[in-house]
Write an enzyme that holds these catalytic residues in place. Structure first.
Site, mmCIF file in Angstrom:
data_model
loop_
_atom_site.group_PDB
_atom_site.id
_atom_site.type_symbol
_atom_site.label_atom_id
_atom_site.label_comp_id
_atom_site.label_asym_id
_atom_site.label_seq_id
_atom_site.Cartn_x
_atom_site.Cartn_y
_atom_site.Cartn_z
ATOM 1 N N ASP A 497 -0.420 -46.489 -8.782
ATOM 2 C CA ASP A 497 -0.495 -45.454 -9.815
ATOM 3 C C ASP A 497 0.327 -45.931 -11.011
ATOM 4 O O ASP A 497 1.414 -46.497 -10.853
ATOM 5 C CB ASP A 497 0.059 -44.132 -9.284
ATOM 6 N N ASN A 505 -0.285 -41.363 -22.894
ATOM 7 C CA ASN A 505 -1.328 -40.625 -23.620
ATOM 8 C C ASN A 505 -0.743 -39.761 -24.731
ATOM 9 O O ASN A 505 -1.280 -39.692 -25.841
ATOM 10 C CB ASN A 505 -2.126 -39.747 -22.659
ATOM 11 N N ASP A 514 -6.745 -45.296 -22.378
ATOM 12 C CA ASP A 514 -7.902 -45.959 -21.780
ATOM 13 C C ASP A 514 -7.732 -47.469 -21.809
ATOM 14 O O ASP A 514 -8.108 -48.183 -20.858
ATOM 15 C CB ASP A 514 -9.177 -45.572 -22.532
ATOM 16 N N GLU A 540 -5.322 -42.163 -13.260
ATOM 17 C CA GLU A 540 -4.597 -43.422 -13.438
ATOM 18 C C GLU A 540 -4.304 -44.106 -12.115
ATOM 19 O O GLU A 540 -3.563 -45.077 -12.060
ATOM 20 C CB GLU A 540 -3.290 -43.188 -14.205
#
Length: 622
Positions: A497, A505, A514, A540
């Site tokens: 992760d 973000n 992304d 993620e």
């Protein structure tokens, strides 16, 4: 006396008649022997002039070994000076010439359409008293009639033999469909009938022939004008070249549909082809031309049948195959066996870029091979027309191509270039135009199957692949793990992760987020084997499954990925990893393996992130 003279002539005529009735053809030696017997000669020679009428050559004769030898060659003027209106010369003139003084009588025997022959004899003096002028003239006349009849019979016999040969060779021609057999029979037949001539077959096709035969290619820029004229107008031509002392005859090999070459016959310049020679050689050439035409039509029909079989076989196989690699491998095998290539390249176009398909020859991955791919791609971008080049180095001097022969055919769908196939060979002019047309047909038939296979694989990949990261999807990962647990001895799962991904973000925006996912996915693929499965678990979270890999190796892979992410991402991020393991003794399931890896991941997060944690069960087992 009159009765005696008549008796000699009658006896001479009867002896000549005996020669004519012999079962085997009589020779000039036989005739000379009869003359010697009738006239009691002990010294006799028959001379004939050459075609240029400059010398007289001894044709036949015999003489008393105790007398002086006769000359084999006498200047023409010496003998012509003897000639009289009566065609008979007696002792006086002969004794004055050192060449001829051993003879005491000469007869000039005219032959039709030819220079007179001269018969020189030494006969007893008593014979002069027994022979009148009328007897001598009768002797000349009967000798001339005999020689003329003998000549005409020899022509008839020669014609008979020639036409027997023509009949036999015609049967051989039409019983064979092999061009080499027909060409060889032309040469062998001519050598039997005219052994001193030289022969060459000038052929207009590009087939490979028996190297033992005298065959030359009828190239328009490398053949003499007379041969070319004979080929173009289909007529027999004769030419004499005094510089080389040769007479050359050119006879076209004509069929019903065209002329297939020219037969060249070479002999001495002073040889004169008579009507029978010309007629026979022309008939032989025409018969051979018809036989060649039939053989070629037969070979073309057989080749067309084989080509149709090939296309049909390829079409059936392509319709069966759904796998792109299987399709390409099958086409590679068919092209290699059918076209004798040294390099084969299959290229599909992906967003305007060339994608060399797996199975293509290794040369196309090197600088030299890429030259040919770029050349074909530029050409197709301009015209979309197939390429057939017999000699690249001749067309493009100075480029020093390793391969001279090239064929390339585009794969077009709805006027778009979808790809192309290219084949190469080092030798120039290696591929014939017929082979090129077959190659075109094969690729046109295969193009749809190739594009369909590619589309099918792309669709399958879309189903099992995450669009953003290009890692496998979760469902595909589950399926592969389930298969592995049923077939392998052991395996390791890594669940990872991205740490603080929400912060990324919020700080940089979702587009950068992304990009971070794409970077991490790329690093995963770079650090695992082709048999391992990298997948996007969700959000993620990502996963790596290592079939057949023990726990410690799996931990090393996890640490390698962790270090690569920390070092190579921009903006920099870290990951946390949980590792779980199974083997045959554990009676494991996919779900329990995920749960234990997830527990390890949770533990890694709680310990401060950016680290690898093995689940508790694995820790206890180890």
């Amino acid at each position: 006396m009159e009765k005696k003279e008549n008796h000699l002539i009658l006896y001479y005529k009867s002896r000549l008649l005996d020669l004519m009735n012999l079962e085997t053809a009589s020779s000039l030696d036989d005739w000379v022997a009869v003359v010697a017997e009738v006239l009691s000669a002990d010294h006799i020679v028959y001379y004939k002039p050459d075609s240029e009428n400059t010398k007289f050559y001894k044709i036949c004769g015999f003489y008393n070994p105790f007398r002086h030898d006769v000359e084999l060659v006498v200047p023409s003027g010496k003998i012509k000076a003897l000639k009289t209106a009566s065609q008979v010369v007696t002792n006086g003139k002969l004794q004055k010439d050192p060449y001829l003084k051993q003879f005491n009588i000469a007869f000039f025997i005219p032959e039709k359409n030819m220079e007179d022959g001269c018969l020189l004899l030494s006969i007893p003096n008593r014979m002069f008293g027994e022979l009148s002028d009328a007897d001598l003239q009768a002797f000349v006349r009967e000798s001339r009639n005999f020689l003329q009849l003998k000549y005409e019979l020899s022509v008839v016999e020669a014609d008979r033999k020639r036409y027997i040969e023509l009949f036999q060779v015609t049967g051989k021609f039409h019983s064979s469909m092999d061009t080499d057999t027909i060409l060889a029979e032309i040469i062998y037949t001519l050598k039997r009938l005219y052994p001193v001539f030289e022969y060459t077959l000038m052929l207009s096709d590009d087939y490979h022939h028996n190297l033992d035969l005298p065959i030359k290619s009828l190239q328009y820029d490398a053949v003499d004008e007379m041969a070319l004229e004979s080929y173009v107008n289909g007529q027999v031509h004769l030419a004499t070249v005094w510089r080389t002392n040769e007479t050359m005859l050119y006879a076209p090999l004509r069929g019903k549909q065209g002329v297939y070459g020219v037969l060249q016959v070479i002999t001495f310049a002073n040889y004169e082809f008579n009507r029978s020679d010309l007629e026979f050689i022309s008939l032989l050439a025409n018969t051979a031309g018809s036989a060649l035409e039939n053989a070629k039509l037969y070979q073309q029909s057989m080749q067309s049948i084989e080509e149709l079989r090939l296309i049909n076989s390829v079409s059936r196989q392509l319709n069966k195959s759904a796998n792109l690699k299987e399709t390409v491998d099958f086409l590679m095998e068919q092209i290699s066996s059918s076209f004798d290539t040294q390099a084969i390249g299959f290229v599909m176009m992906e967003n305007g870029k060339m994608d060399l398909l797996e199975g293509s020859s290794p040369i196309f991955e090197e600088k030299e091979g890429i030259r040919y791919l770029d050349f074909a791609n530029r050409s197709f971008a301009d015209t979309k027309e197939s390429l057939f080049i017999s000699n690249l180095n001749q067309r493009f001097p100075g480029r020093n191509y390793c391969f001279s022969s090239l064929m390339a055919v585009p794969i077009i769908q709805e006027d778009d270039l979808k790809g192309f196939c290219l084949v190469l060979h080092e030798a120039p002019y290696h591929f014939s135009f017929d082979r090129f047309k077959l190659f075109q047909s094969l690729i046109y038939q295969s193009g749809m199957a190739l594009t369909n296979s590619m589309l099918r694989e792309r669709l399958e990949k879309m189903v099992i692949t995450d669009h953003l990261t290009q890692l496998f999807a979760k469902n595909y990962l589950n399926s592969r793990m389930e298969t592995s647990i049923g077939e392998d001895e052991q395996g390791t799962l890594i669940l990872l992760d991205i740490d603080d991904f929400k912060k990324v973000n919020d700080t940089y925006g979702h587009q950068v987020g992304d990009e971070i996912l794409i970077q991490v996915a790329k690093l995963i693929k770079e650090n695992i084997r082709s048999t391992d499965i990298g997948a996007r678990w969700g959000g993620e979270e990502m996963a790596i499954y290592l079939p057949g890999v023990p726990l410690q190796t799996g931990v090393q892979v996890a640490k390698r990925v962790l270090a690569a992410v920390e070092k190579n991402t921009n903006p920099p991020v870290t990951i946390s990893c949980g590792v779980s393991y199974w083997n045959k003794e554990m009676n494991e399931t996919v779900e329990s393996l995920f749960n234990r890896a997830d527990a390890g991941l949770y533990h890694a997060k709680s310990l401060g992130k950016n680290q690898v944690v093995i689940s508790d069960m694995e820790m206890k087992a180890n």
